[in-house]
Design a protein around this motif. Structure first.
Motif, mmCIF file in Angstrom:
data_model
loop_
_atom_site.group_PDB
_atom_site.id
_atom_site.type_symbol
_atom_site.label_atom_id
_atom_site.label_comp_id
_atom_site.label_asym_id
_atom_site.label_seq_id
_atom_site.Cartn_x
_atom_site.Cartn_y
_atom_site.Cartn_z
ATOM 1 N N ASP A 70 87.535 -84.675 65.922
ATOM 2 C CA ASP A 70 88.284 -85.525 66.853
ATOM 3 C C ASP A 70 89.787 -85.260 66.740
ATOM 4 O OD1 ASP A 70 86.138 -86.921 67.974
ATOM 5 O OD2 ASP A 70 86.124 -88.414 66.384
ATOM 6 N N LEU A 71 90.274 -85.136 65.506
ATOM 7 C CA LEU A 71 91.699 -84.926 65.277
ATOM 8 C C LEU A 71 92.172 -83.636 65.940
ATOM 9 C CD1 LEU A 71 94.299 -85.822 63.780
ATOM 10 C CD2 LEU A 71 93.526 -84.420 61.858
ATOM 11 N N VAL A 72 91.426 -82.569 65.741
ATOM 12 C CA VAL A 72 91.783 -81.285 66.353
ATOM 13 C C VAL A 72 91.690 -81.372 67.873
ATOM 14 C CG1 VAL A 72 91.167 -78.844 66.543
ATOM 15 C CG2 VAL A 72 91.050 -79.983 64.323
ATOM 16 N N ALA A 73 90.625 -81.998 68.360
ATOM 17 C CA ALA A 73 90.397 -82.076 69.809
ATOM 18 C C ALA A 73 91.522 -82.792 70.526
ATOM 19 C CB ALA A 73 89.072 -82.787 70.090
ATOM 20 N N MET A 74 92.006 -83.896 69.948
ATOM 21 C CA MET A 74 93.066 -84.651 70.609
ATOM 22 C C MET A 74 94.352 -83.842 70.731
ATOM 23 S SD MET A 74 92.096 -87.588 71.715
ATOM 24 C CE MET A 74 90.513 -86.856 72.138
ATOM 25 N N CYS A 75 94.521 -82.843 69.879
ATOM 26 C CA CYS A 75 95.717 -81.990 69.938
ATOM 27 C C CYS A 75 95.513 -80.788 70.856
ATOM 28 C CB CYS A 75 96.083 -81.520 68.534
ATOM 29 S SG CYS A 75 96.590 -82.840 67.418
ATOM 30 N N VAL A 76 94.446 -80.023 70.626
ATOM 31 C CA VAL A 76 94.275 -78.774 71.394
ATOM 32 C C VAL A 76 93.932 -79.045 72.855
ATOM 33 C CG1 VAL A 76 93.697 -77.424 69.348
ATOM 34 C CG2 VAL A 76 91.852 -78.504 70.675
ATOM 35 N N ASN A 77 93.214 -80.139 73.133
ATOM 36 C CA ASN A 77 92.908 -80.449 74.534
ATOM 37 C C ASN A 77 94.172 -80.808 75.312
ATOM 38 O OD1 ASN A 77 90.183 -80.001 74.191
ATOM 39 N ND2 ASN A 77 89.614 -82.150 74.041
ATOM 40 N N ASP A 78 95.161 -81.371 74.608
ATOM 41 C CA ASP A 78 96.433 -81.661 75.253
ATOM 42 C C ASP A 78 97.266 -80.397 75.467
ATOM 43 O OD1 ASP A 78 96.018 -84.343 75.593
ATOM 44 O OD2 ASP A 78 97.289 -84.994 73.939
ATOM 45 N N ILE A 79 97.023 -79.386 74.669
ATOM 46 C CA ILE A 79 97.757 -78.123 74.808
ATOM 47 C C ILE A 79 97.228 -77.296 75.974
ATOM 48 C CG2 ILE A 79 97.999 -75.844 73.717
ATOM 49 C CD1 ILE A 79 98.584 -77.226 71.113
ATOM 50 N N VAL A 80 95.890 -77.218 76.110
ATOM 51 C CA VAL A 80 95.324 -76.334 77.130
ATOM 52 C C VAL A 80 95.585 -76.823 78.553
ATOM 53 C CG1 VAL A 80 93.544 -75.360 75.644
ATOM 54 C CG2 VAL A 80 93.036 -77.441 76.937
ATOM 55 N N VAL A 81 95.857 -78.127 78.736
ATOM 56 C CA VAL A 81 96.137 -78.596 80.094
ATOM 57 C C VAL A 81 97.433 -78.002 80.622
ATOM 58 C CG1 VAL A 81 94.891 -80.761 79.785
ATOM 59 C CG2 VAL A 81 97.348 -80.697 79.336
ATOM 60 N N LEU A 82 98.302 -77.542 79.739
ATOM 61 C CA LEU A 82 99.554 -76.914 80.147
ATOM 62 C C LEU A 82 99.394 -75.411 80.368
ATOM 63 C CD1 LEU A 82 101.969 -78.728 77.671
ATOM 64 C CD2 LEU A 82 101.646 -79.209 80.087
ATOM 65 N N GLY A 83 98.167 -74.913 80.156
ATOM 66 C CA GLY A 83 97.925 -73.482 80.297
ATOM 67 C C GLY A 83 98.226 -72.709 79.029
ATOM 68 N N ALA A 84 98.432 -73.421 77.923
ATOM 69 C CA ALA A 84 98.804 -72.777 76.657
ATOM 70 C C ALA A 84 97.582 -72.440 75.816
ATOM 71 C CB ALA A 84 99.751 -73.668 75.866
ATOM 72 N N GLU A 85 97.756 -71.468 74.947
ATOM 73 C CA GLU A 85 96.720 -71.038 74.014
ATOM 74 C C GLU A 85 97.024 -71.629 72.637
ATOM 75 O OE1 GLU A 85 93.311 -68.679 72.809
ATOM 76 O OE2 GLU A 85 94.132 -69.102 74.803
ATOM 77 N N PRO A 86 96.139 -72.465 72.082
ATOM 78 C CA PRO A 86 96.387 -73.008 70.745
ATOM 79 C C PRO A 86 96.436 -71.890 69.708
ATOM 80 C CG PRO A 86 94.646 -74.214 71.872
ATOM 81 C CD PRO A 86 94.900 -72.981 72.671
ATOM 82 N N LEU A 87 97.455 -71.924 68.850
ATOM 83 C CA LEU A 87 97.618 -70.890 67.833
ATOM 84 C C LEU A 87 97.204 -71.372 66.449
ATOM 85 C CD1 LEU A 87 101.088 -69.353 68.782
ATOM 86 C CD2 LEU A 87 98.808 -68.514 69.370
ATOM 87 N N PHE A 88 97.725 -72.534 66.029
ATOM 88 C CA PHE A 88 97.408 -73.002 64.689
ATOM 89 C C PHE A 88 97.479 -74.525 64.618
ATOM 90 C CE2 PHE A 88 101.956 -71.906 64.586
ATOM 91 C CZ PHE A 88 102.525 -73.084 64.135
ATOM 92 N N PHE A 89 96.904 -75.048 63.545
ATOM 93 C CA PHE A 89 96.792 -76.494 63.331
ATOM 94 C C PHE A 89 97.125 -76.816 61.878
ATOM 95 C CE2 PHE A 89 94.575 -80.421 62.350
ATOM 96 C CZ PHE A 89 94.821 -81.205 63.467
ATOM 97 N N LEU A 90 97.799 -77.946 61.659
ATOM 98 C CA LEU A 90 98.044 -78.465 60.313
ATOM 99 C C LEU A 90 97.637 -79.935 60.268
ATOM 100 C CD1 LEU A 90 100.425 -76.145 60.730
ATOM 101 C CD2 LEU A 90 101.104 -76.996 58.489
ATOM 102 N N ASP A 91 97.099 -80.374 59.133
ATOM 103 C CA ASP A 91 96.616 -81.755 59.020
ATOM 104 C C ASP A 91 97.371 -82.508 57.928
ATOM 105 O OD1 ASP A 91 94.714 -82.096 56.371
ATOM 106 O OD2 ASP A 91 94.745 -80.039 57.106
ATOM 107 N N TYR A 92 97.290 -83.839 57.986
ATOM 108 C CA TYR A 92 97.874 -84.727 56.977
ATOM 109 C C TYR A 92 96.841 -85.797 56.651
ATOM 110 C CZ TYR A 92 100.684 -88.485 54.952
ATOM 111 O OH TYR A 92 101.164 -89.471 54.137
ATOM 112 N N PHE A 93 96.454 -85.884 55.383
ATOM 113 C CA PHE A 93 95.439 -86.823 54.928
ATOM 114 C C PHE A 93 96.049 -87.666 53.811
ATOM 115 C CE2 PHE A 93 92.002 -87.881 51.918
ATOM 116 C CZ PHE A 93 91.119 -88.530 52.761
ATOM 117 N N SER A 94 96.083 -88.987 54.003
ATOM 118 C CA SER A 94 96.648 -89.875 52.987
ATOM 119 C C SER A 94 95.677 -91.010 52.684
ATOM 120 C CB SER A 94 97.991 -90.434 53.456
ATOM 121 O OG SER A 94 97.857 -91.117 54.696
#
Length: 257
Positions: free
Chosen positions: A3-27
């Motif tokens: 879910d965390l990844v999806a909420m980010c990359v799905n927002d990127i592709v609507v702009l026509g962009a290609e997702p390159l990398f992801f970083l997470d934060y767990f506390s």
């Protein structure tokens, strides 16, 4: 994690962009290795689906900040698109067709209302399996958000698109309006798809109006894309999507029929 990844990359592709990398934060207050491992495994699975790299992240233990068993999860993705190719809605024109890509469930949105309607007021248990369902209510609510990067990549390369709306908080009206030019409106035909059972259950138990459903949940469509009408049929067949609306001359409104 997915879910965390999806909420980010799905927002990127609507702009026509290609997702390159992801970083997470767990506390969390106290790190449970098995829990942390499972979450990071989910994040990795999401990155594989999106075709982007998981470069790393941050894990923080903060006793006193979190109750036992509680944790906080955040992250971000970076993508790239040529400036001239950014899909900002400026190419949307009257006569364009809107196609919908099906969702896999609630997609990380509307859970406050879902808990109230299903668990608090409705009194349903997570182990409950409604008639005709193949999964329990708990399993349905835990279904990960669908990642649309492969479909959007294919759509862009084979047909092209003018704009896209990731249907998250605000539902269909609140997200589609953001990609409309000031002189265009979108007409959405709700009879063009069948409301999935989870949304039917919440509608009936909570006596929710169509307006409440549409402005809170994705109602079965996780991504709406504006394309040329001549490409709509072929694109839908190729992507497993369906035509669910069209663009008309208007005043930047979403008209639901």
């Amino acid at each position: 994690g997915i879910d965390l990844v999806a909420m980010c990359v799905n927002d990127i592709v609507v702009l026509g962009a290609e997702p390159l990398f992801f970083l997470d934060y767990f506390s969390t207050g106290k790190l449970e290795p098995s829990e942390g491992e499972a979450i990071v495994r989910g994040i990795a699975d999401g990155c594989i689906q999106a075709g982007c790299a998981l470069l790393g992240g941050e894990t923080a233990e903060m006793p006193g900040m979190y109750a036992p068993g509680h944790y906080d999860l955040a992250g971000f993705a970076v993508g790239v698109v040529e400036r001239n190719d950014i899909k900002d809605g400026s190419q949307v024109r009257p006569g364009n067709t809107i196609i919908g890509l099906p969702s896999s469930g609630l997609h990380s949105n509307g859970y406050s209302l879902a808990r109230k309607v299903l668990l608090q007021d409705g009194g349903l248990a997570l182990e409950h399996k409604p008639k005709g369902w193949t999964k329990t209510l708990g399993e349905e609510l835990l279904t990960p958000t669908r990642i649309y990067v492969p479909e959007m990549r294919k759509l862009a390369s084979e047909y092209g698109f003018h704009a896209a709306a990731h249907i998250t908080g605000g539902g269909i009206p609140g997200n589609v309006v953001r990609v409309l030019p000031k002189d265009c409106s979108a007409v959405i035909d709700t009879s063009s798809w069948t409301l999935p059972p989870i949304f039917e259950l919440m509608r009936d138990l909570g006596e929710l109006s169509q307006e409440d459903l549409l402005k809170t949940f994705n109602c079965g469509i996780g991504m709406m894309v504006v394309i040329d009408s001549k490409d709509a049929k072929a694109a839908c067949e190729s992507l497993g999507a369906f035509e669910c609306g069209h663009i008309i001359k208007g005043a930047q409104e979403v008209i639901v029929q």
